[in-house]
Design a protein around this motif. Sequence first.
Motif, PDB file in Angstrom:
ATOM      1  N   LYS A 348       0.870  -1.285   0.108  1.00  0.00           N
ATOM      2  CA  LYS A 348      -0.052   0.137  -0.107  1.00  0.00           C
ATOM      3  C   LYS A 348       0.808   1.177   0.015  1.00  0.00           C
ATOM      4  O   LYS A 348       0.600   2.108  -0.756  1.00  0.00           O
ATOM      5  N   SER A 349       1.848   1.164   0.819  1.00  0.00           N
ATOM      6  CA  SER A 349       2.346   2.598   0.850  1.00  0.00           C
ATOM      7  C   SER A 349       3.309   2.778  -0.470  1.00  0.00           C
ATOM      8  O   SER A 349       3.480   3.822  -0.752  1.00  0.00           O
ATOM      9  N   ALA A 352       0.972   3.956  -2.841  1.00  0.00           N
ATOM     10  CA  ALA A 352       0.672   5.410  -2.560  1.00  0.00           C
ATOM     11  C   ALA A 352       1.713   6.146  -3.139  1.00  0.00           C
ATOM     12  O   ALA A 352       1.352   7.356  -3.738  1.00  0.00           O
ATOM     13  N   SER A 353       2.956   6.000  -2.748  1.00  0.00           N
ATOM     14  CA  SER A 353       3.978   6.885  -3.402  1.00  0.00           C
ATOM     15  C   SER A 353       4.145   6.810  -4.879  1.00  0.00           C
ATOM     16  O   SER A 353       4.589   7.720  -5.566  1.00  0.00           O
ATOM     17  N   GLY A 356       1.040   8.610  -6.390  1.00  0.00           N
ATOM     18  CA  GLY A 356       1.093  10.027  -5.781  1.00  0.00           C
ATOM     19  C   GLY A 356       2.186  10.538  -6.543  1.00  0.00           C
ATOM     20  O   GLY A 356       2.649  11.650  -6.672  1.00  0.00           O
TER      21      GLY A 356
END
Length: 356
Positions: A348-349, A352-353, A356
């Motif tokens: 997930k992280s 996300a990066s 984004g």
Amino acid sequence: MPTTKQRELDLSEFPPGTVTEYTTLVCLACIFDIFTKQLNLAPRTAFSEIKRHTPTIEELTSRGAMRPYFDSEEKHPHCPYCGSAKRWLARFDTYCIEGGKTTDAARRALLRKLPKAEDQFVIQEKKSDSGAVFFDWLDTLGRSLDLNDETWLIDASRMYLERREPKTNWDEVFDELRAVRRSSRLTEGWERDGVRLFLAPNLYSEALLIQYLVSRSHAHGGLTLEGRLTLSELIRRLRYSGYLEQLGITEHDPGEVFEKLINHLAATHEWSSYRTAGGSQRVGAASKKARVRTGSGSDRVAVAKRSSKKSSKPGRKKLAPPEPEVIVTEPVKLHYLIDRRDFLEKVKSVYASYAG
Ligand SMILES: [Zn+2]
């Protein structure tokens, strides 16, 4: 929110030696690369596929991991394939639980407590047998001990006893212990006297046998509480202690005796329910149900008795083909509990990066 880093599962309800833990790292950069370049998935699809991904048991437990998996003892590991740093690396913890009377209740209780959402934990089952379980156990035992430090003999005795009598509090028994000796007084069980632990001859014999098996590839012969022993010397001691007779082993050739001994240890994975030919006395009060094992386990004693009668008939043995050297084992179900929490968080992280 899963902000807690309290990752450790409480395995204290499982008898020692019945759960093996594996940790494997996976590189998300590599796995992403595989999904987009080799499988030609769009990045977004790749991420949602990766999130569902659970490695195979082999990938999680083998000692020679392949891309995108790797093993590392380092505090700040880097991917050995692409050099990616920590935030790209996720960890799978895998717990292999031996199915059986001594673990089933604890396993069910543990599973009930685990979070269910998002497949944070995945269970896979694998059929195995008591022989494979025994050799895996020996292998794990050998790797966990430092054979250059003589205290390993006491540690190995302890790990053997933990498996043999899982209900005993061995922490207490081995606290400040200095020596393990053969008892000339006890016919079964054990007793502690000062800093020494005395084992009945059958327990002591099996401890020697385990030590021999663990160390024989390390040293010429094997190292045991009785010093360095060749196979013949080991067998002589086991014969002298009455252990071979107890198991109904009448062979004289060390190689044949050795095979019978291995067969004995591999015949069941629940040593606490051992029976020996010497009587119905069960060593270790682990379970009240002295279930007769189907086909293999308890029958092996009867087989040994039968064959010794056969051999007294003249000519019979010579006509018979050599006995097939098959290890008689019983089925064991292995339950693999795979902890995917770290993996899910990292995916997930990273996504996300990336997005984004
Ligand atoms: Zn990588």
